[in-house]
Enzyme design. Structure first.
Site, short mmCIF file in Angstrom:
data_model
loop_
_atom_site.label_atom_id
_atom_site.label_comp_id
_atom_site.label_asym_id
_atom_site.label_seq_id
_atom_site.Cartn_x
_atom_site.Cartn_y
_atom_site.Cartn_z
N GLY A 144 -63.39 21.41 -4.94
CA GLY A 144 -63.43 20.95 -6.47
C GLY A 144 -61.93 20.95 -6.95
N GLN A 191 -55.12 21.43 -13.26
CA GLN A 191 -54.51 21.72 -12.05
C GLN A 191 -53.29 20.83 -11.74
OE1 GLN A 191 -58.42 22.66 -9.77
NE2 GLN A 191 -56.87 24.28 -8.64
N CYS A 193 -58.45 29.02 -4.45
CA CYS A 193 -58.22 28.18 -5.28
C CYS A 193 -56.88 27.53 -5.06
CB CYS A 193 -57.79 28.74 -6.77
SG CYS A 193 -57.62 27.56 -8.11
N LEU A 194 -56.89 26.05 -5.20
CA LEU A 194 -55.74 25.28 -4.62
C LEU A 194 -54.36 25.70 -5.54
CD1 LEU A 194 -56.82 21.80 -4.36
CD2 LEU A 194 -56.59 23.40 -2.32
N HIS A 235 -66.10 28.36 -11.26
CA HIS A 235 -64.68 28.12 -11.05
C HIS A 235 -63.94 27.17 -11.64
CE1 HIS A 235 -61.26 28.86 -8.02
NE2 HIS A 235 -61.01 27.64 -8.44
N GLU A 236 -64.69 25.84 -11.59
CA GLU A 236 -63.84 24.70 -12.29
C GLU A 236 -63.87 24.63 -13.80
OE1 GLU A 236 -61.89 23.14 -10.27
OE2 GLU A 236 -62.74 23.97 -8.57
N HIS A 269 -61.21 26.89 -15.21
CA HIS A 269 -60.04 26.03 -15.20
C HIS A 269 -59.85 25.53 -16.73
CE1 HIS A 269 -58.03 26.58 -11.50
NE2 HIS A 269 -58.99 26.05 -10.79
NI NI Z 1 -59.40 26.54 -8.81
#
Ligand code: NI
Length: 175
Positions: A46, A51, A99-100, A141-142, A145
């Protein structure tokens, strides 16, 4: 195909709330495509627009990430515009969440077991659906963000402080 740079903690856009998308125009569609390319390139399930430094309420996810027999060539992107969690049920520990944007760190995070999500699809059609399992975690999670929240904001303050210390040291060494 354009791969964008995924920002890492503590970049500012990651902690800022994002604004709603008014019109899904060609610019937004292009952005969604880039987000998909970037997500696959960086091997995530995701990705949210902040991000890549764009504070708009858009997320993409890999709709096949929850297949038990996942094959990379079948990967497919789903985009959600202005997604919201309108109900959450139960709770469980999402183990080893990552998480990236949070480099080299994973932690257990308490999440809803199941959520109801309301969003627009890429064609501007209003949808509502229930998510459980990994999809439920991806949604929480997304969407976090989009509110400027990272998973490290949902762990104990001690663990968070330890991560921040490690990260600051890392950044200092990069200079
Ligand atoms: Ni993330």
């Amino acid at each position: 195909m354009a791969i964008r740079n995924v920002l890492k903690y503590p970049e500012k856009s990651l902690s800022q709330p994002s604004v709603k998308v008014d019109v899904i125009d060609d610019g937004i569609k292009e952005l969604v495509k880039d987000m998909g390319d970037t997500m696959f390139h960086d091997v995530g399930v995701g990705l949210a627009a902040p991000q890549i430094g764009i504070n708009k309420r858009i997320l993409v996810y890999d709709s096949h990430a929850m297949d038990p027999e996942y094959e990379e060539e079948h990967r497919e992107i789903t985009a959600l515009i202005n997604p919201e969690i309108i109900a959450g049920y139960g709770s469980f520990i999402s183990e080893d969440e990552g998480c990236l944007s949070v480099a080299d760190y994973r932690a257990d995070v308490k999440r809803y077991e199941r959520v109801t999500v309301k969003a627009l699809n890429i064609d501007g059609k209003q949808m509502e659906f229930d998510a459980d399992g990994i999809l439920s975690v991806i949604m929480q999670h997304e969407i976090d963000h989009l509110d400027g929240i990272l998973f490290i904001d949902r762990i104990s303050s001690l663990k968070r402080a330890m991560y921040k210390k490690k990260r600051m040291k890392e950044l200092k060494n990069q200079k």
